[in-house]
Design an enzyme around this catalytic site. Structure first.
Site, short mmCIF file in Angstrom:
data_model
loop_
_atom_site.label_atom_id
_atom_site.label_comp_id
_atom_site.label_asym_id
_atom_site.label_seq_id
_atom_site.Cartn_x
_atom_site.Cartn_y
_atom_site.Cartn_z
N VAL B 34 0.79 -1.32 0.13
CA VAL B 34 0.02 -0.03 0.06
C VAL B 34 0.80 1.47 0.11
O VAL B 34 0.54 2.35 -0.68
CB VAL B 34 -0.94 -0.16 1.31
CG1 VAL B 34 -0.29 0.10 2.53
CG2 VAL B 34 -2.24 1.00 1.12
N ASP B 74 -2.33 -8.22 4.27
CA ASP B 74 -2.74 -6.99 5.04
C ASP B 74 -2.84 -7.32 6.33
O ASP B 74 -3.62 -8.24 6.72
CB ASP B 74 -3.86 -6.45 4.42
CG ASP B 74 -4.12 -4.96 5.02
OD1 ASP B 74 -3.95 -4.61 6.22
OD2 ASP B 74 -5.01 -4.02 4.31
N THR B 144 7.02 6.64 17.84
CA THR B 144 7.71 8.09 17.21
C THR B 144 7.78 8.82 18.43
O THR B 144 6.88 8.77 19.21
CB THR B 144 7.01 8.56 16.27
OG1 THR B 144 7.54 9.89 16.29
CG2 THR B 144 5.47 8.57 16.09
N SER B 179 -0.66 15.18 15.13
CA SER B 179 -1.37 14.92 13.85
C SER B 179 -2.39 13.84 14.34
O SER B 179 -1.94 12.92 15.02
CB SER B 179 -0.26 14.61 12.74
OG SER B 179 0.31 13.45 13.08
N TYR B 181 -1.90 11.11 12.64
CA TYR B 181 -1.08 9.85 12.54
C TYR B 181 -0.09 10.02 13.90
O TYR B 181 -0.39 8.69 14.35
CB TYR B 181 -0.05 9.97 11.57
CG TYR B 181 1.28 9.66 11.89
CD1 TYR B 181 1.48 8.18 11.67
CD2 TYR B 181 2.27 10.50 12.37
CE1 TYR B 181 2.82 7.79 11.99
CE2 TYR B 181 3.49 9.60 12.80
CZ TYR B 181 3.65 8.32 12.52
OH TYR B 181 4.91 7.79 12.83
N HIS B 182 0.25 10.74 14.41
CA HIS B 182 0.83 10.56 15.69
C HIS B 182 -0.19 10.08 16.84
O HIS B 182 0.05 9.30 17.67
CB HIS B 182 1.43 11.88 16.35
CG HIS B 182 2.70 12.60 15.49
ND1 HIS B 182 2.61 13.30 14.42
CD2 HIS B 182 3.90 11.96 15.58
CE1 HIS B 182 3.82 13.48 13.70
NE2 HIS B 182 4.48 12.92 14.72
N LYS B 185 -0.58 6.53 16.67
CA LYS B 185 0.56 5.78 17.53
C LYS B 185 0.25 5.48 18.99
O LYS B 185 0.94 4.79 19.84
CB LYS B 185 1.94 6.41 17.14
CG LYS B 185 2.20 6.33 15.74
CD LYS B 185 2.85 4.76 15.36
CE LYS B 185 3.64 4.75 14.18
NZ LYS B 185 4.32 3.55 13.93
N GLN B 208 10.80 6.03 18.20
CA GLN B 208 12.15 6.51 17.42
C GLN B 208 11.99 8.03 17.19
O GLN B 208 10.94 8.21 16.86
CB GLN B 208 12.39 5.63 16.20
CG GLN B 208 12.47 4.29 16.70
CD GLN B 208 13.36 3.47 15.36
OE1 GLN B 208 12.77 3.77 14.20
NE2 GLN B 208 14.50 2.96 15.69
N VAL B 211 14.17 9.18 11.61
CA VAL B 211 14.93 8.34 10.81
C VAL B 211 15.59 9.14 9.51
O VAL B 211 14.86 9.43 8.65
CB VAL B 211 14.71 6.81 10.53
CG1 VAL B 211 16.01 6.13 10.15
CG2 VAL B 211 14.16 6.21 11.88
N ARG B 241 14.57 16.37 2.35
CA ARG B 241 14.14 17.24 1.53
C ARG B 241 15.17 18.49 1.39
O ARG B 241 15.24 18.98 0.11
CB ARG B 241 12.84 18.08 2.16
CG ARG B 241 12.00 19.02 1.24
CD ARG B 241 10.82 19.64 1.67
NE ARG B 241 11.18 20.35 2.92
CZ ARG B 241 10.55 20.54 3.83
NH1 ARG B 241 10.06 19.68 4.30
NH2 ARG B 241 10.91 21.61 4.69
N VAL B 254 12.30 26.47 5.55
CA VAL B 254 12.36 26.43 6.70
C VAL B 254 10.62 26.86 6.93
O VAL B 254 10.28 27.63 6.65
CB VAL B 254 13.33 27.03 7.42
CG1 VAL B 254 13.09 27.09 8.90
CG2 VAL B 254 14.37 26.18 7.25
N ARG B 322 1.72 23.35 9.64
CA ARG B 322 1.33 22.48 10.93
C ARG B 322 1.09 23.65 12.10
O ARG B 322 1.34 24.78 12.09
CB ARG B 322 2.28 21.85 11.29
CG ARG B 322 2.95 20.76 10.18
CD ARG B 322 3.78 19.78 10.84
NE ARG B 322 4.31 18.89 9.87
CZ ARG B 322 4.82 17.50 10.16
NH1 ARG B 322 4.90 16.97 10.95
NH2 ARG B 322 5.23 16.83 8.92
N VAL B 323 0.22 22.98 12.92
CA VAL B 323 -0.18 24.11 13.99
C VAL B 323 1.06 23.45 15.00
O VAL B 323 0.64 22.58 15.64
CB VAL B 323 -1.37 23.61 14.50
CG1 VAL B 323 -1.89 24.60 15.90
CG2 VAL B 323 -2.83 24.31 13.46
#
Lengths: 401, 401
Positions: B34, B74, B144, B179, B181-182, B185, B208, B211, B241, B254, B322-323
């Site tokens: 995916v 999956d 993370t 976020s 995502y975070h 986790k 982590q 990375v 980046r 930045v 981002r905030v």
């Protein structure tokens, strides 16, 4: 105010919708009736013979002249939820539309996954819908004191100031939830906190104690308005089970030493707390309960109340099905709603009488086999349908309904 | 040891599978590809031309005589996951099979929901599968450092002792994830902690840092083994980046003041940390990173490295999408893996050269339009496909592949 109650067919949702309607608010309610489906799945039923939601709402309208509009659908369906927000144009949304039983979430993997997906996706959908369609609307989300677990320090209301290595910060109070259900509420709380931070939404995350009681002023108006009274091992709470056990002369079943201590809240205070939250939208991360008791203390209160009614009730100590401390420190702060004017009801003998009286009134509907725990935290496995217990309960349910 | 690597086609999973195989472990890997689908969705591609997983595994076998078995499926499909556990009989499972981009989770509601459902359900399935089929197996779950947010006190490794009103307890360190995502986790971490408590599972929850790096000893063996190098605004990390920007003479972008400070970890340390965790299954809730830098410090390091290579690079300051705090206190503890023998690599000029050299080597594949942020935390809305940017990227991708 326009108020949208999600989960209005459930125990807290029904009492809340009626209370807010009686107070003059314009109330809309959403339900998908999955709570009734879970009763069918488990072969259990509410002790009180509740009517369909449509019948109950019609009775409320006939008795009071007040209309509560019903929108039937699932909050995990975003298109439906968005249409409900568009229709109701709410100033406040009260979110009860979650799977709320810890044992249900512990039946097996599928029940754990469905509980977390249902609760987390419903709340995410609601946050996005409010942001998109009604950003000034106040979200009132029901959590539970159980999110905090039983830490060895006092539980503060949502946040705690931590001093560490000479620096200070006020951080969310650490959570140690004791079931996949409680975990789903912790996930919700984290998602809500983040959405408020990045989108400036207004949300009150109410961590309530265990709610008890059946009667509110509104529900008492007519038998057709009666609320749920769950006493089974999955959806029933401990005080309801004790009262049902006392009503049929069954020993009160305490797990382990019975030192498990939680905060408790009368349902008449639940509905008042929610209106207070509606009228005071700045508050956040509050803890709501009025008294705390250990399970053994509750059993002794029920035993004493039964004795006053001329009944003799024993207490049985069973091996605990949950993985939890049988005795522990517990001290949770809960002053914010008192500061906002709440004068709480107390779990007095009179309430026990009233809970007990409801249990006695409907005691022919009590199935004693539902008292005993079948869900085992250490070994989650769905073998419920294999016993004769569920079949008996289903057929007794069918003969009565 | 038998080791099952979930998500072996991804950036960390691929490097980890090769390292553990080289170390003599019997490695199985699971992927559903995916991650490659998300590149197609976003119209982006890895800077390095990675081969299909089947080709890469064949090359590894041909070069080293070591076989890594691939199981395609999956982890949110429990039947598949259970069969993978049965097949591999793992002593350790390394769980990389999650959606790992914060911006991806912030694209819109559907991406937030799919990220949380994918990550939470996969981890729940894994906990139940280990409990049911392989209870002594050690789960190594990648989290993370971002779970902690940026509190104003030192971040401890997983737990913190709190003294409050004269009582003490050691509690999970409070999380403030930035976020959806975070947040997923954080949900995982809570679910894992609970499962370990009630089922006595063995799990290490590795939080982590970011990375960085492309090359490991194994990947360097042959061009056919090359790893991903993501530099786009969604899956690319900031250091990648900056190196890609430097390679094509684009100013380093930045966001805000660039004071956002995070922990960083060389991918050669990631793979060693994971083997250390495999060999020391008692550990729990560790934080893994070796150095911390602010975004502006990183930009200056890249600028200095580019100057040494004769290139002149500017720094642009853009409004932050981002905030988040543009400058803040950040001090996270990370001694446990050092205590277990890790001798870390450091983000030195030589590494920047090596990252920069990879960026320069493949600079004809760089699409500068991918540098700029399109995901907006304050206004999540999927309008990516409406711009000409994505179309250009897709067609340039097609002409190269």
């Amino acid at each position: 105010m326009n108020i949208l109650v999600l989960g209005g067919d459930g125990y807290c949702g029904w009492a809340t919708a009626l209370y807010l309607s009686a107070k003059g608010h314009t109330v809309f309610t959403v339900d998908n009736f999955v709570r009734r489906q879970w009763d069918h799945e488990l072969g259990v039923q509410t002790l009180t013979p509740i009517r369909t939601l449509a019948e109950r709402l019609k009775a409320w309208g006939d008795l009071t002249g007040k209309n509560i509009e019903l929108l039937v659908g699932d909050v995990t369906d975003y298109d439906f939820l968005a249409s409900a927000i568009e229709t109701s144009q709410p100033d406040a949304v009260i979110h009860f539309a979650e799977q709320r039983s810890a044992p249900y979430s512990m039946i097996d993997r599928k029940h754990a996954v469905s509980t977390q997906v249902n609760n987390v996706v419903g709340t995410l959908n609601l946050l996005f819908a409010i942001r998109e369609l009604r950003p000034d609307c106040h979200l009132i989300k029901l959590g539970t004191m159980g999110e905090y677990g039983t830490p060895n320090i006092d539980i503060e209301e949502g946040y705690i100031e931590i001093e560490h290595n000479g620096r200070k910060d006020v951080l969310p109070f650490p959570k140690q939830p004791p079931s996949f259900y409680h975990l789903s509420k912790v996930h919700d709380s984290h998602n809500i906190l983040f959405a408020c931070k990045i989108w400036n939404l207004r949300a009150t995350d109410l961590n309530q104690g265990v709610v008890y009681g059946t009667l509110t002023d509104e529900v008492e108006l007519d038998e057709a308005l009666i609320n749920r009274f769950d006493y089974d091992e999955v959806f029933g709470t401990v005080l309801n089970r004790f009262c049902a056990q006392a009503a049929v002369g069954h020993p009160l079943t305490v797990y382990g030493k019975g030192g498990q201590t939680r905060g408790f809240l009368d349902i008449r205070d639940t509905v008042r707390c929610i209106e207070i939250a509606c009228l005071n939208p700045a508050a956040r991360g509050e803890c709501q309960f009025t008294e705390q008791f250990s399970v053994l203390e509750l059993a002794r209160l029920v035993q004493a109340a039964a004795r006053k009614m001329g009944m003799s009730v024993e207490i049985d100590f069973l091996p605990p099905p949950r993985v939890e401390a049988e005795s522990h420190y517990y001290n949770a702060k809960h002053s914010k709603l008192i500061d906002l004017g709440l004068e709480p009801y107390h779990l007095s003998d009179s309430l026990l009488d009233s809970l007990m009286n409801v249990a006695i009134k409907y005691s022919d509907r009590i199935d004693s086999s539902l008292f005993l725990p079948q869900v085992e935290w250490r070994n989650p496995r769905n073998q419920r349908r294999q016993g004769s217990r569920s079949l008996a309960a289903v057929s007794s349910g069918e003969s009565i309904v």
